[in-house]
Design a protein around this motif. Structure first.
Motif, short mmCIF file in Angstrom:
data_model
loop_
_atom_site.label_atom_id
_atom_site.label_comp_id
_atom_site.label_asym_id
_atom_site.label_seq_id
_atom_site.Cartn_x
_atom_site.Cartn_y
_atom_site.Cartn_z
N ALA A 153 0.83 -1.20 0.00
CA ALA A 153 0.00 0.00 0.00
C ALA A 153 0.87 1.26 0.00
O ALA A 153 0.52 2.26 -0.61
N SER A 205 -15.04 7.11 0.08
CA SER A 205 -14.16 8.02 0.79
C SER A 205 -13.55 8.98 -0.21
O SER A 205 -13.60 8.76 -1.43
N ASP A 261 -10.72 9.68 -1.13
CA ASP A 261 -9.37 9.44 -1.63
C ASP A 261 -9.35 9.22 -3.14
O ASP A 261 -10.36 8.95 -3.77
N LEU A 262 -8.17 9.33 -3.69
CA LEU A 262 -7.97 9.08 -5.11
C LEU A 262 -7.90 7.59 -5.37
O LEU A 262 -8.49 7.08 -6.30
N GLU A 263 -7.13 6.88 -4.55
CA GLU A 263 -6.88 5.47 -4.85
C GLU A 263 -7.09 4.58 -3.64
O GLU A 263 -7.76 3.59 -3.72
N GLU A 264 -6.46 4.93 -2.58
CA GLU A 264 -6.61 4.09 -1.41
C GLU A 264 -6.14 4.87 -0.19
O GLU A 264 -5.41 5.82 -0.27
N GLN A 265 -6.61 4.46 0.93
CA GLN A 265 -6.15 5.03 2.18
C GLN A 265 -6.33 3.97 3.24
O GLN A 265 -6.75 2.86 2.96
N THR A 309 -11.17 2.80 0.61
CA THR A 309 -11.02 2.08 -0.66
C THR A 309 -10.19 0.83 -0.46
O THR A 309 -10.44 -0.21 -1.07
N GLN A 343 -1.49 -4.35 1.96
CA GLN A 343 -1.74 -4.48 3.39
C GLN A 343 -1.43 -3.14 4.01
O GLN A 343 -1.10 -2.19 3.32
#
Lengths: 234, 234
Positions: free
Chosen positions: A10, A227, A229-233, B9, B233
């Motif tokens: 991540a 959420s 976010d752009l991609e992940e958080q 996400t 992760q």
């Protein structure tokens, strides 16, 4: 910089996002940014940004933030994007041809040096200045042309064997576009727990269209749960 | 089940991973799993698995784990994969055709109902039983055929306009394959902070080939920093 033994995937995905944001800022001629600014644009916390960057050293000045071109260059270096990568594509159907012609791949010095397939209809034909060769000749090919990565665009039922061919040819990085999980194992041994030596140090990353479709299904059903976010958080 | 206002996400991406693992277990005729088993296979902690699932309710029995088919069915339901999604593809070049023919998309009831392009060389031709139509006719098309999602496979410089066309036609889910960030804004207003009403509740997900290539570059340079996870992760 502490000695680290593993970095969360991540974090690497977020570095890729930060880099894309920095490229955008550079295009807009913004000279300076901060962990809070990056965090807001990436939809994570400023603490997360600092933690992600801290794996790789110190990039900013306390209270002064980051110089966009400097941080961009450093992230390019960290990600290994300041060098040329020699890439072969295995599978030159519609998807393989789309990848060969994918815009912007060249901007990062991913350089296609060979195209391989098993189809007599494709072998010998030219795609993007390269002649498609039979995948059986890959072993010979790497004797004369250094290859860093293989992109797999074969049907899912062929992916494991094609990966094995890449790995036996000494290629250590595989980007798998097939909707299947490549196992680090020798096909004729089938032993996941104890893969053959040729798999040591091999990295497999996946570009999974289906995963994107499934995420989209969820958020299309539940747009209020999206959420920012752009991609992940986290 | 607590009332939540947003779900990370990364959680949704992990649910997609858990689902893939459950499908694999089902193929192997494994009937039961646990949060530690799922965690190990997904490369996350058991706590993370339980936390991810807890957003959506209670699925297992304490000390008994999960029944594979039950948890699989529940995740399918949570992700919205127990229903049919009507999809149009905008951009029917090599990539769009590859997507139209992508194996296994049909397994999840992503059903292609229309193909759109601007190229006179493609319009009127048949790809996977559908006749390619001019993208200008998309607005009329959705009057007679319900469309849930649009997959964008146009060149990056066309992506924003094509997304606008989808959104104006009332389509609320976009899967963007172009290597560019779609902004929720009306093209002729250019106002990101205050996008047009037509963008309300629109979800954009990205399938980014370049991000995969960059992650691969990093881990090919640094194979010893690879964490044991499948996808991500924390």
């Amino acid at each position: 910089m502490t000695r680290v033994t593993a970095i969360p995937t991540a974090t690497i995905s977020r570095l890729v996002t930060y880099l894309r944001i920095l490229e955008g800022l550079e295009t807009q001629e913004v000279g300076r940014t901060s962990s809070s600014d990056l965090a807001e644009r990436a939809g994570v916390t400023a603490f997360q940004v600092r933690k992600d960057l801290a794996y790789f050293g110190r990039f900013g000045t306390r209270g002064m933030g980051y110089l966009v071109p400097v941080l961009k260059r450093e992230l390019m270096r960290v990600l290994g994007l300041n060098r040329t990568w020699n890439v072969v594509i295995v599978g030159v159907g519609r998807l393989g041809q789309a990848i060969a012609n994918y815009p912007a791949a060249g901007d990062y010095q991913f350089q296609y040096v060979g195209l391989f397939d098993v189809s007599p209809e494709l072998i010998g034909h030219t795609v993007r200045h390269l002649t498609v060769q039979h995948v059986e000749t890959l072993g010979q090919f790497v004797q004369t042309t250094p290859v860093d990565m293989g992109f797999l665009a074969v049907p899912p039922e062929r992916a494991q064997d094609a990966a094995q061919t890449l790995v036996e040819a000494g290629i250590r990085g595989i980007l798998n576009f097939a909707p299947t999980v490549i196992q680090p194992r020798t096909a004729d041994r089938g032993d996941v727990a104890d893969p053959g030596d040729e798999w040591r140090g091999v990295t497999i990353e996946n570009v999974d269209f289906l995963a994107g479709m499934k995420r989209l299904a969820f958020y299309t059903l539940n747009p209020h749960l999206k959420s920012a976010d752009l991609e992940e958080q986290e």
